[in-house]
Write an enzyme that holds these catalytic residues in place. Sequence first.
Site, PDB file in Angstrom:
ATOM      1  N   HIS A  59       0.883  -1.174   0.000  1.00  0.00           N
ATOM      2  CA  HIS A  59       0.000   0.000   0.000  1.00  0.00           C
ATOM      3  C   HIS A  59       0.919   1.221   0.000  1.00  0.00           C
ATOM      4  CE1 HIS A  59      -3.690   2.142   1.695  1.00  0.00           C
ATOM      5  NE2 HIS A  59      -2.736   2.980   2.043  1.00  0.00           N
ATOM      6  N   HIS A 118       1.907   5.039  -0.855  1.00  0.00           N
ATOM      7  CA  HIS A 118       1.550   6.413  -1.228  1.00  0.00           C
ATOM      8  C   HIS A 118       2.664   6.934  -2.141  1.00  0.00           C
ATOM      9  CE1 HIS A 118      -2.049   7.205   1.287  1.00  0.00           C
ATOM     10  NE2 HIS A 118      -1.625   6.088   1.851  1.00  0.00           N
ATOM     11  N   CYS A 147      -3.348  10.787   4.284  1.00  0.00           N
ATOM     12  CA  CYS A 147      -3.826  10.438   5.612  1.00  0.00           C
ATOM     13  C   CYS A 147      -3.916  11.727   6.409  1.00  0.00           C
ATOM     14  CB  CYS A 147      -2.887   9.443   6.283  1.00  0.00           C
ATOM     15  SG  CYS A 147      -3.391   9.101   7.979  1.00  0.00           S
TER      16      CYS A 147
HETATM   17  P1  HMG Z   1     -10.640   8.023  21.056  1.00  0.00           P
HETATM   18  O1  HMG Z   1     -11.009   9.451  21.157  1.00  0.00           O
HETATM   19  O2  HMG Z   1      -9.479   7.533  21.857  1.00  0.00           O
HETATM   20  O3  HMG Z   1     -11.903   7.061  21.278  1.00  0.00           O
HETATM   21  O4  HMG Z   1     -10.354   7.712  19.523  1.00  0.00           O
HETATM   22  P2  HMG Z   1     -12.844   6.799  22.491  1.00  0.00           P
HETATM   23  O5  HMG Z   1     -13.097   5.316  22.508  1.00  0.00           O
HETATM   24  O6  HMG Z   1     -12.319   7.458  23.732  1.00  0.00           O
HETATM   25  O7  HMG Z   1     -14.193   7.539  22.036  1.00  0.00           O
HETATM   26  C1  HMG Z   1     -14.244   8.944  21.936  1.00  0.00           C
HETATM   27  C2  HMG Z   1     -15.488   9.345  21.148  1.00  0.00           C
HETATM   28  O8  HMG Z   1     -15.436   8.797  19.817  1.00  0.00           O
HETATM   29  C3  HMG Z   1     -16.786   8.812  21.753  1.00  0.00           C
HETATM   30  O9  HMG Z   1     -17.800   9.746  21.424  1.00  0.00           O
HETATM   31  C4  HMG Z   1     -17.035   7.550  20.961  1.00  0.00           C
HETATM   32  O10 HMG Z   1     -18.410   7.207  20.937  1.00  0.00           O
HETATM   33  C5  HMG Z   1     -16.556   7.936  19.595  1.00  0.00           C
HETATM   34  P3  HMG Z   1     -18.273  10.878  22.467  1.00  0.00           P
HETATM   35  O11 HMG Z   1     -18.694  10.111  23.688  1.00  0.00           O
HETATM   36  O12 HMG Z   1     -17.068  11.750  22.724  1.00  0.00           O
HETATM   37  O13 HMG Z   1     -19.374  11.572  21.752  1.00  0.00           O
HETATM   38  N1  HMG Z   1     -16.112   6.787  18.808  1.00  0.00           N
HETATM   39  C6  HMG Z   1     -16.614   6.445  17.615  1.00  0.00           C
HETATM   40  N2  HMG Z   1     -17.561   6.997  16.849  1.00  0.00           N
HETATM   41  C7  HMG Z   1     -17.841   6.368  15.681  1.00  0.00           C
HETATM   42  N3  HMG Z   1     -17.212   5.249  15.253  1.00  0.00           N
HETATM   43  C8  HMG Z   1     -16.257   4.681  16.000  1.00  0.00           C
HETATM   44  C9  HMG Z   1     -15.933   5.290  17.229  1.00  0.00           C
HETATM   45  N4  HMG Z   1     -15.046   4.974  18.187  1.00  0.00           N
HETATM   46  C10 HMG Z   1     -15.166   5.902  19.147  1.00  0.00           C
HETATM   47  N5  HMG Z   1     -15.634   3.592  15.563  1.00  0.00           N
HETATM   48  C11 HMG Z   1     -10.429   6.231  17.656  1.00  0.00           C
HETATM   49  C12 HMG Z   1      -9.966   6.437  19.090  1.00  0.00           C
HETATM   50  C13 HMG Z   1      -9.739   4.982  17.112  1.00  0.00           C
HETATM   51  C14 HMG Z   1     -11.944   6.068  17.640  1.00  0.00           C
HETATM   52  C15 HMG Z   1     -10.022   7.500  16.837  1.00  0.00           C
HETATM   53  O14 HMG Z   1      -8.688   7.752  17.050  1.00  0.00           O
HETATM   54  C16 HMG Z   1     -10.278   7.345  15.357  1.00  0.00           C
HETATM   55  O15 HMG Z   1     -11.412   7.277  14.911  1.00  0.00           O
HETATM   56  N6  HMG Z   1      -9.181   7.301  14.542  1.00  0.00           N
HETATM   57  C17 HMG Z   1      -9.325   7.057  13.115  1.00  0.00           C
HETATM   58  C18 HMG Z   1      -8.271   7.810  12.377  1.00  0.00           C
HETATM   59  C19 HMG Z   1      -8.377   7.494  10.904  1.00  0.00           C
HETATM   60  O16 HMG Z   1      -9.436   7.135  10.409  1.00  0.00           O
HETATM   61  N7  HMG Z   1      -7.239   7.678  10.180  1.00  0.00           N
HETATM   62  C20 HMG Z   1      -7.201   7.437   8.768  1.00  0.00           C
HETATM   63  C21 HMG Z   1      -7.286   5.986   8.412  1.00  0.00           C
HETATM   64  S1  HMG Z   1      -5.764   5.101   8.645  1.00  0.00           S
HETATM   65  C22 HMG Z   1      -4.865   5.407   7.194  1.00  0.00           C
HETATM   66  O17 HMG Z   1      -5.261   6.215   6.382  1.00  0.00           O
HETATM   67  C23 HMG Z   1      -3.628   4.594   6.920  1.00  0.00           C
HETATM   68  C24 HMG Z   1      -3.867   3.496   5.880  1.00  0.00           C
HETATM   69  O18 HMG Z   1      -4.338   4.035   4.656  1.00  0.00           O
HETATM   70  C25 HMG Z   1      -2.552   2.732   5.627  1.00  0.00           C
HETATM   71  C26 HMG Z   1      -1.369   3.663   5.314  1.00  0.00           C
HETATM   72  O19 HMG Z   1      -1.452   4.459   4.351  1.00  0.00           O
HETATM   73  O20 HMG Z   1      -0.401   3.572   6.055  1.00  0.00           O
HETATM   74  C27 HMG Z   1      -4.915   2.461   6.369  1.00  0.00           C
HETATM   75 MG    MG Z   2      -3.098   4.890   3.092  1.00  0.00          MG
END
Ligand code: HMG
Ligand code: MG
Length: 301
Positions: A206, A208, A239
């Site tokens: 994967h 970029h 990202c």
């Molecule tokens: P957190 O703040 O530590 O989570 O985030 P939490 O468990 O303490 O929850 C905080 C709030 O988020 C709560 O809501 C939860 O309900 C909500 P509040 O009570 O404050 O209203 N929440 C959610 N809501 C919807 N769906 C969920 C969810 N989980 C918690 N699943 C968490 C931890 C992992 C959730 C956060 O850090 C996060 O969502 N991160 C995602 C980041 C992301 O999407 N990055 C891009 C994708 S990765 C990428 O692009 C790399 C890749 O392409 C490979 C590469 O290129 O290397 C894959």
């Molecule tokens: Mg990626």
Amino acid sequence: MTLPNHVNIVEVGARDGLQNESRVSTEAKVRLIDLLSDTGLTHIETGSFVSPKWVPQMADSREVMSRITRRKNITYSALTPNLQGLEQALDTGATQVSIFTSSSERFCQHNINCSIAESLTRFEPVMALANEHNIPVRGYLSCVVDCPYDGATNPTQVGRIAHLLMDLGCYEVSLGDTIGTGTPIRIANMLEAVQQKVPTDKLAVHFHDTWGQALANIYQALTMGIKTIDSSVAGLGGCPYAHGASGNVATEDVLYLCQGLGIETGVDLELLAKAGWMISEELNRQPTSKVSLALKHRSEI
Ligand code: HMG
Ligand code: MG
């Protein structure tokens, strides 16, 4: 050196690409995925069930998943960082999900707000629930070459975490050069270390394309037996937690490379390029894919 006869393309544009774009309507996402479904692709990453506070661009994934026209032979997958995400994905009828962690600590913290060890523990109940529903789980491993916060990643560390993801029950690990700084020799060193820990047929790449090396890196990976490539229509991508990281390698460029090498992909390059033109028009910009631009130029003369 032997190259594979067939390569699987995992199309990540609708997720990795559009997670970086704030002004794409749900309707345009659905249209893009439906166009992609006509190209011969068998795996389309469709969205992310992540916190909408962290990535608001993916907040409509539920709606997207429910509005697309699903084809029987296509896997429509989504990212699920935790149990909450998996529960939502199951609700929308996702047939496959992905968990994601990093081979570097600080990117892990920035991206999913926990350490690598904590992320693996967090994935245990995700894997258990996915197993109950017979949902295959893909593992993403970011920063396999460099990390925007920690610098160069040790290839041995990449092999170690990739192995842990397989131990958790992932069917495949996708190795992410998240900030696109890799060059073929560094990719080869990294892959050699990972191949000592995980069978090659369980690995995907994967890459970029931030520094323009992705195609060269893919060629390197193909010579080392890799048969699954993640790519993004029109080169969309980035990202939100890796600043400066540009799009994934463009699917159009990978298809053209594979055609030239006599490698089957089952994907129609012209149809794929048309899907890319549609989303590029929506974003009011040109595709970053040179192959796409060349095809467009040819179609206009
Ligand atoms: P957190 O703040 O530590 O989570 O985030 P939490 O468990 O303490 O929850 C905080 C709030 O988020 C709560 O809501 C939860 O309900 C909500 P509040 O009570 O404050 O209203 N929440 C959610 N809501 C919807 N769906 C969920 C969810 N989980 C918690 N699943 C968490 C931890 C992992 C959730 C956060 O850090 C996060 O969502 N991160 C995602 C980041 C992301 O999407 N990055 C891009 C994708 S990765 C990428 O692009 C790399 C890749 O392409 C490979 C590469 O290129 O290397 C894959
Ligand atoms: Mg990626």
